[in-house]
Motif scaffolding. Sequence first.
Motif, PDB file in Angstrom:
ATOM      1  N   VAL A 162     -67.010 -53.575 -14.730  1.00 32.74           N
ATOM      2  CA  VAL A 162     -67.138 -53.596 -13.273  1.00 32.74           C
ATOM      3  C   VAL A 162     -66.618 -54.918 -12.719  1.00 32.74           C
ATOM      4  N   ALA A 163     -65.863 -54.833 -11.624  1.00 31.84           N
ATOM      5  CA  ALA A 163     -65.398 -56.024 -10.917  1.00 31.84           C
ATOM      6  C   ALA A 163     -65.686 -55.831  -9.426  1.00 31.84           C
ATOM      7  N   PRO A 164     -66.798 -56.386  -8.936  1.00 30.68           N
ATOM      8  CA  PRO A 164     -67.085 -56.285  -7.504  1.00 30.68           C
ATOM      9  C   PRO A 164     -66.057 -57.072  -6.697  1.00 30.68           C
ATOM     10  N   VAL A 165     -65.614 -56.485  -5.591  1.00 31.40           N
ATOM     11  CA  VAL A 165     -64.632 -57.127  -4.717  1.00 31.40           C
ATOM     12  C   VAL A 165     -65.292 -57.340  -3.360  1.00 31.40           C
ATOM     13  N   ASP A 166     -65.317 -58.572  -2.905  1.00 29.92           N
ATOM     14  CA  ASP A 166     -65.913 -58.899  -1.610  1.00 29.92           C
ATOM     15  C   ASP A 166     -65.119 -58.204  -0.508  1.00 29.92           C
ATOM     16  N   VAL A 167     -65.783 -57.363   0.280  1.00 29.14           N
ATOM     17  CA  VAL A 167     -65.094 -56.604   1.326  1.00 29.14           C
ATOM     18  C   VAL A 167     -64.658 -57.491   2.492  1.00 29.14           C
ATOM     19  N   LEU A 168     -65.128 -58.740   2.541  1.00 27.60           N
ATOM     20  CA  LEU A 168     -64.744 -59.644   3.620  1.00 27.60           C
ATOM     21  C   LEU A 168     -63.496 -60.469   3.289  1.00 27.60           C
ATOM     22  N   LEU A 169     -62.909 -60.253   2.114  1.00 21.05           N
ATOM     23  CA  LEU A 169     -61.686 -60.978   1.764  1.00 21.05           C
ATOM     24  C   LEU A 169     -60.551 -60.596   2.708  1.00 21.05           C
ATOM     25  N   LYS A 170     -59.686 -61.563   2.980  1.00 18.87           N
ATOM     26  CA  LYS A 170     -58.464 -61.276   3.740  1.00 18.87           C
ATOM     27  C   LYS A 170     -57.551 -60.421   2.867  1.00 18.87           C
TER      28      LYS A 170
END
Length: 192
Positions: free
Chosen positions: A74-82
């Motif tokens: 699993v690799a969570p990706v911050d949804v607030l990234l540009k």
Amino acid sequence: SLLEAATARCPDTVALVWAGGLLTRRELWEWAGAVAGKLAAVGVAPGDRVAIAIPNRWDFVAATLGSWMLGATVAPVDVLLKAEERGALLADLQPRTIVSEVTTERVPGPEVAPSTAPALILYTSGSTGRPKGAVLSHAALTFAVDSWRGPVMALSASDVVLGVLPFAHSFGLNGALLAPLFSGARVVLVER
């Protein structure tokens, strides 16, 4: 296996609560199995990397646990990234798939042998350069969660934890989500 044990101990207790809904441990387990089945249906195999780009919602939890059920990393990706930050992270990660929501359609979860692949890839903030993917084994993740459950937070099944820290980061994922869930505590989800 930690979620399975918590589910077996108290299947009908509430695991997750959010504005407008809740899931019991049994329901969360079923959703995680459904995610594992959907991922297998699109070709995700044990050891593949799965990026999860969902805010602090129930489907983030189901996608994470379902990926682990399948033996994926699993690799969570911050949804607030540009957009450019997200693009660079995904180019580095090269995930087999990206999960951005869990649909209401359920399919049976597959039977999968325990995986020796890493459990998690958490990306650093990039404060001293480009963000780097920190790879955690299942043993390292279990140690971290057990530390949060025991000496750090002393969690019990009667506790309620506010899940306001972003689950795409270590503190939020371990302290606000996994440790409470695996302790039998309730997690109140705050998307942002």
